[in-house]
Motif scaffolding. Structure first.
Motif, short mmCIF file in Angstrom:
data_model
loop_
_atom_site.label_atom_id
_atom_site.label_comp_id
_atom_site.label_asym_id
_atom_site.label_seq_id
_atom_site.Cartn_x
_atom_site.Cartn_y
_atom_site.Cartn_z
N MET A 1 -11.13 1.22 -25.22
CA MET A 1 -12.29 1.68 -26.17
C MET A 1 -11.79 0.75 -27.43
O MET A 1 -12.45 -0.21 -28.23
CB MET A 1 -12.60 2.80 -26.20
CG MET A 1 -13.76 2.86 -27.09
SD MET A 1 -15.48 2.38 -26.24
CE MET A 1 -16.49 2.59 -27.61
N GLY A 2 -10.55 1.19 -28.05
CA GLY A 2 -10.20 0.70 -29.12
C GLY A 2 -9.75 -0.83 -28.94
O GLY A 2 -10.07 -1.54 -30.10
N CYS A 3 -9.19 -1.19 -27.92
CA CYS A 3 -8.80 -2.69 -27.80
C CYS A 3 -10.15 -3.51 -28.02
O CYS A 3 -10.10 -4.70 -28.37
CB CYS A 3 -8.14 -2.93 -26.58
SG CYS A 3 -6.20 -2.29 -26.48
N THR A 4 -11.21 -2.88 -27.30
CA THR A 4 -12.58 -3.63 -26.97
C THR A 4 -13.07 -3.82 -28.55
O THR A 4 -13.77 -5.01 -28.68
CB THR A 4 -13.27 -3.17 -25.97
OG1 THR A 4 -12.87 -2.74 -24.76
CG2 THR A 4 -14.62 -3.70 -25.64
N SER A 5 -12.95 -2.91 -29.13
CA SER A 5 -13.50 -2.89 -30.40
C SER A 5 -12.96 -3.89 -31.36
O SER A 5 -13.52 -4.55 -32.15
CB SER A 5 -13.82 -1.56 -31.02
OG SER A 5 -12.53 -0.86 -31.17
N GLY A 59 5.55 -15.19 -31.19
CA GLY A 59 5.36 -14.30 -32.38
C GLY A 59 4.26 -14.57 -33.16
O GLY A 59 4.37 -14.20 -34.56
N VAL A 60 3.38 -15.18 -32.71
CA VAL A 60 1.85 -15.22 -33.49
C VAL A 60 1.16 -13.74 -33.70
O VAL A 60 1.20 -13.03 -32.56
CB VAL A 60 0.90 -16.23 -32.81
CG1 VAL A 60 -0.37 -16.33 -33.58
CG2 VAL A 60 1.62 -17.76 -32.94
N THR A 61 1.02 -13.38 -34.66
CA THR A 61 0.39 -12.04 -34.99
C THR A 61 -1.13 -12.01 -34.45
O THR A 61 -1.68 -13.20 -34.65
CB THR A 61 0.51 -11.61 -36.20
OG1 THR A 61 -0.04 -12.26 -37.12
CG2 THR A 61 2.04 -11.51 -36.73
N LEU A 62 -1.79 -10.84 -34.17
CA LEU A 62 -3.21 -10.64 -33.96
C LEU A 62 -3.68 -10.93 -35.25
O LEU A 62 -3.40 -9.73 -36.12
CB LEU A 62 -3.39 -9.44 -33.16
CG LEU A 62 -4.67 -9.34 -32.60
CD1 LEU A 62 -5.03 -10.34 -31.59
CD2 LEU A 62 -5.00 -7.96 -31.92
N PRO A 63 -4.86 -11.65 -35.49
CA PRO A 63 -5.56 -11.41 -36.83
C PRO A 63 -6.09 -10.37 -37.22
O PRO A 63 -6.61 -9.59 -36.61
CB PRO A 63 -6.44 -12.70 -36.67
CG PRO A 63 -5.87 -13.38 -35.44
CD PRO A 63 -5.18 -12.56 -34.54
N PHE A 64 -5.56 -9.92 -38.70
CA PHE A 64 -6.11 -8.68 -38.98
C PHE A 64 -5.67 -7.06 -38.38
O PHE A 64 -6.03 -6.27 -39.11
CB PHE A 64 -7.81 -8.83 -39.31
CG PHE A 64 -8.51 -9.70 -39.88
CD1 PHE A 64 -8.23 -10.00 -41.23
CD2 PHE A 64 -9.18 -10.64 -39.11
CE1 PHE A 64 -8.75 -11.36 -41.80
CE2 PHE A 64 -9.44 -11.89 -39.60
CZ PHE A 64 -9.15 -12.17 -41.16
N ILE A 65 -4.99 -7.49 -37.39
CA ILE A 65 -4.53 -6.04 -36.75
C ILE A 65 -2.88 -6.02 -36.96
O ILE A 65 -2.40 -5.01 -37.35
CB ILE A 65 -4.81 -6.19 -35.06
CG1 ILE A 65 -6.24 -6.38 -35.03
CG2 ILE A 65 -4.65 -4.94 -34.72
CD1 ILE A 65 -7.30 -5.53 -35.67
N SER A 66 -2.31 -7.01 -36.39
CA SER A 66 -0.81 -6.83 -36.61
C SER A 66 -0.25 -7.05 -37.88
O SER A 66 -0.74 -7.80 -38.61
CB SER A 66 -0.03 -8.01 -35.39
OG SER A 66 -0.53 -7.87 -34.35
#
Length: 108
Positions: A1-5, A59-66
């Motif tokens: 649920m969290g990943c989907t959001s 090493g690319v971060t997930l935008p706005f999350i990582s």
């Protein structure tokens, strides 16, 4: 649920950026909105590909999350620029329609 959001929120930001680019009458603003949206989309694609094992880990971060200091700063700056392009587009559409109404009233 969290990943989907989280993924849904980034996809929403990407599509809103592309929608802003399509509606923008200024060519520079449209290209800027497309560039920012594609930059975010590529980062999401590379990060999700690395997490699922389809792509090598880069090493690319997930935008706005990582959390990545310079990455997060750059993405927040890009989101602010994208918001400014959207606001300017809305402002010019409202101002032009208002000024055209005034010009019509003056001519009558």
């Amino acid at each position: 649920m969290g990943c989907t959001s989280c993924i849904g929120a980034t996809v929403f930001i990407i599509f809103k950026g592309l929608k802003t680019a399509i509606k923008c009458r200024d060519p520079f603003g449209a290209l800027l909105a497309i560039g920012i949206s594609v930059m975010i989309a590529v980062q999401v694609f590379v990060n999700l590909g690395a997490v699922t094992g389809l792509l090598p880990i880069t090493g690319v971060t997930l935008p706005f999350i990582s959390f990545g200091g310079s990455s997060l700063t750059l993405l927040m700056l890009a989101a602010g620029i994208l918001t400014n392009v959207s606001m300017f587009n809305t402002y010019t559409q409202t101002f032009r329609s208002h000024s055209m109404e005034q010009a019509y009233i003056r001519s009558v």
